[in-house]
Design a protein around this motif. Structure first.
Motif, short mmCIF file in Angstrom:
data_model
loop_
_atom_site.label_atom_id
_atom_site.label_comp_id
_atom_site.label_asym_id
_atom_site.label_seq_id
_atom_site.Cartn_x
_atom_site.Cartn_y
_atom_site.Cartn_z
N HIS A 229 0.68 -1.10 -0.19
CA HIS A 229 -0.20 0.01 -0.03
C HIS A 229 1.02 1.25 0.13
N TYR A 230 0.53 2.22 -0.55
CA TYR A 230 1.11 3.56 -0.90
C TYR A 230 1.51 4.18 0.59
N ALA A 231 0.89 4.57 1.65
CA ALA A 231 1.04 5.24 2.59
C ALA A 231 1.80 4.53 3.60
N ALA A 232 2.39 5.05 4.85
CA ALA A 232 2.90 4.23 5.90
C ALA A 232 1.81 3.48 6.70
N LYS A 233 0.67 3.88 6.52
CA LYS A 233 -0.75 2.99 7.12
C LYS A 233 -1.30 2.89 6.03
N ASP A 234 -2.14 1.93 6.17
CA ASP A 234 -3.21 1.59 4.91
C ASP A 234 -4.33 2.37 4.95
N GLN A 235 -4.68 2.71 3.77
CA GLN A 235 -5.76 3.91 3.72
C GLN A 235 -7.28 3.19 3.41
N PRO A 236 -8.26 3.58 4.24
CA PRO A 236 -9.62 3.21 3.75
C PRO A 236 -10.05 3.26 2.54
N LEU A 237 -10.91 2.70 2.07
CA LEU A 237 -11.22 2.78 0.58
C LEU A 237 -12.62 3.67 0.42
#
Length: 495
Positions: free
Chosen positions: A40-48
């Motif tokens: 996933h792109y960010a340091a923490k997974d992003q909600p959809l």
């Protein structure tokens, strides 16, 4: 077909085959280096799914794995915005300059290919009248004579080791790189027009809300001063209200200047003069796109024009290094000419005036003061720099998507809270206004509530504009669909 023509065709075919085979033998690897694809792109997974916090009352979704949208600005549901973007793409001088630069590069590629891959044929006719020295033993020291000569000359250099072919291919990759850069300019122009339109609409509403806020502050200051003179308010309270009114009024000039500056910038993006800037849209005329595509990282490498341009740069640098290495090997040039000549027209036009020549030149570089070796090392270093630049471009693209996703999520949360605060301030304003009209509270209490509502409204407008702009940033960061991204490269390669 004559035996001579067969031999010439055979030599040409062998030379072309050797040149193509040599393209893979000289120079470093053409393919870009492999890059690790993050889960996933960010340091923490992003909600959809983002929270619903605007007048559209619909939660914005991220389409995981969905392809990019070519004309993404149409997702805002505004015909006026669509017309502005189309106008900018048609009339922008910066985009026109980039298109002309690409056209010039393509013509330069055609010129180089024409010089290197095809034989040159020239026709010349040179009549002259000359006065020259005679033989010393003759009594006449000088004499006059005419020369008539007409020739067709041709020459061709056989690219046995692919030096010319690699140089042509390197230039073709550079043209391809400019093609992708043009697409980046086009997408950036569309994004800048959309963001400028959003900001112009937002600032117009902020100016209107701030103007009302300033007017409310002045009325409240006047009433507090009157209360102080009547003895129902303290001096500290009157001075504090005066300070609040002056502070609010001090923010208005800068806000107006910012609103006009954005409109001026928008006009220039459209190819207009600043005095012809379009009128700002109402912010509620721009609808938040319901779904924004979110491609996986491995697909992003084949969709973003900046990454594809960096990849073309790697391939171009590899071909340049190969051409520099191939230039250290022998080259064969064949030349021929046929024509007619003579010292008078009768000789020129008779069979005796026929002139011709056939020649061959085989050249093997031996000593050039280290120039050829240095040029080879130069392009090898350029290739290493292009590889590093490609890695940096990919990492920067991943960072761009990650930052945009974080901004999209956090701005959605900020918008939800800003809307909550604005709704609460609006209800408080209505309650205070009702209490004032019923005589249950003084007017300055209603004015205070109205000020709080306008302050909350300004924050809500800013938050909504930020969320609209974040959606535009994510659309742009996804690039083009893969089939569209490859179209420019295919068109360029065929030039």
């Amino acid at each position: 077909m004559s035996a001579r023509a067969v031999r010439i065709r055979l030599i040409g075919t062998c030379a072309l085959a050797l040149g193509i085979a040599a393209c893979g033998a000289f120079g470093p690897e053409r393919a870009p280096p492999p890059m690790a694809s993050p889960g996933h792109y960010a340091a923490k997974d992003q909600p959809l799914e983002m929270p619903a916090a605007d007048d559209d009352s619909a939660a914005q979704r991220l389409g995981a794995g969905a392809p990019p949208v070519p004309e993404w600005w149409k997702e805002y549901g505004s015909d006026v915005l669509d017309a502005l973007v189309d106008e900018g793409l048609k009339n922008s001088p910066s985009l026109a300059a980039a298109q002309s630069t690409l056209k010039a590069a393509r013509q330069g590629l055609r010129a180089q290919i024409g010089q290197s891959l095809w034989p040159s044929v020239d026709v010349g006719f040179s009549p002259s009248r000359q006065r020259a020295l005679a033989i010393p033993t003759l009594p006449q020291q000088t004499f006059l004579y005419n020369v008539f000569a007409a020739e067709v000359k041709t020459s061709y250099t056989f690219d046995f080791f692919g030096a010319a072919l690699l140089a042509d291919r390197a230039l073709a990759r550079q043209v391809q790189q400019q093609d992708y850069q043009l697409e980046s300019v086009r997408r950036a122009l569309a994004a800048n027009i959309v963001v400028a339109t959003i900001n112009a609409a937002s600032l117009q509403e902020q100016v209107a809300a701030t103007e009302e806020l300033v007017a409310l502050g002045e009325r409240r200051a006047q009433q507090t001063t009157a209360r102080y003179e009547l003895g129902s308010a303290s001096l500290d309270e009157a001075l504090a209200v005066q300070e609040d009114a002056a502070s609010a009024a001090a923010t208005l000039p800068a806000l107006r200047a910012q609103a006009l500056a954005v409109r001026h910038a928008q006009a220039v993006l459209l190819g207009r003069t600043p005095d012809r800037a379009p009128e700002p849209l109402p912010l509620n005329a721009l609808h938040l796109p319901g779904t924004v595509p979110l491609s996986i990282a491995s697909d992003l490498l084949h969709q973003r024009p900046d990454i594809l341009a960096a990849e073309a740069g790697v391939r171009a640098a590899a071909d340049e290094a190969g051409a520099a290495a191939a230039a250290m090997f022998p080259s064969l040039t064949l030349s021929a000419s046929y024509g007619r000549g003579g010292f008078d027209w009768s000789t020129f036009s008779s069979p005796a005036g026929a002139i011709w020549s056939v020649g061959a030149s085989l050249t093997q570089p031996l000593f050039h003061g280290g120039a050829l070796v240095a040029r080879k090392h130069q392009y090898e270093a350029t290739y290493s720099a292009a590889v590093s630049q490609y890695r940096q471009t990919v990492l920067a693209a991943f960072q761009n998507v990650a930052d945009t996703l974080v901004s999209l999520e956090e701005d959605a949360n900020a918008l939800a809270q800003s809307e909550r605060a604005a709704n609460a301030a609006r209800d408080l304003d209505r309650d205070a206004e009702s209490r004032y009209h019923l005589g249950a509270s003084p007017e300055y209490a209603a004015l205070t509530a109205r000020q709080q509502y306008q302050s909350a409204n300004v924050q809500y407008v800013r938050a909504r504009a930020a969320r609209l702009a974040d959606a535009a940033a994510l659309f742009v960061s996804m690039g083009n669909p893969r089939e569209d991204a490859g179209t420019a490269a295919t068109a360029t390669a065929g030039q």
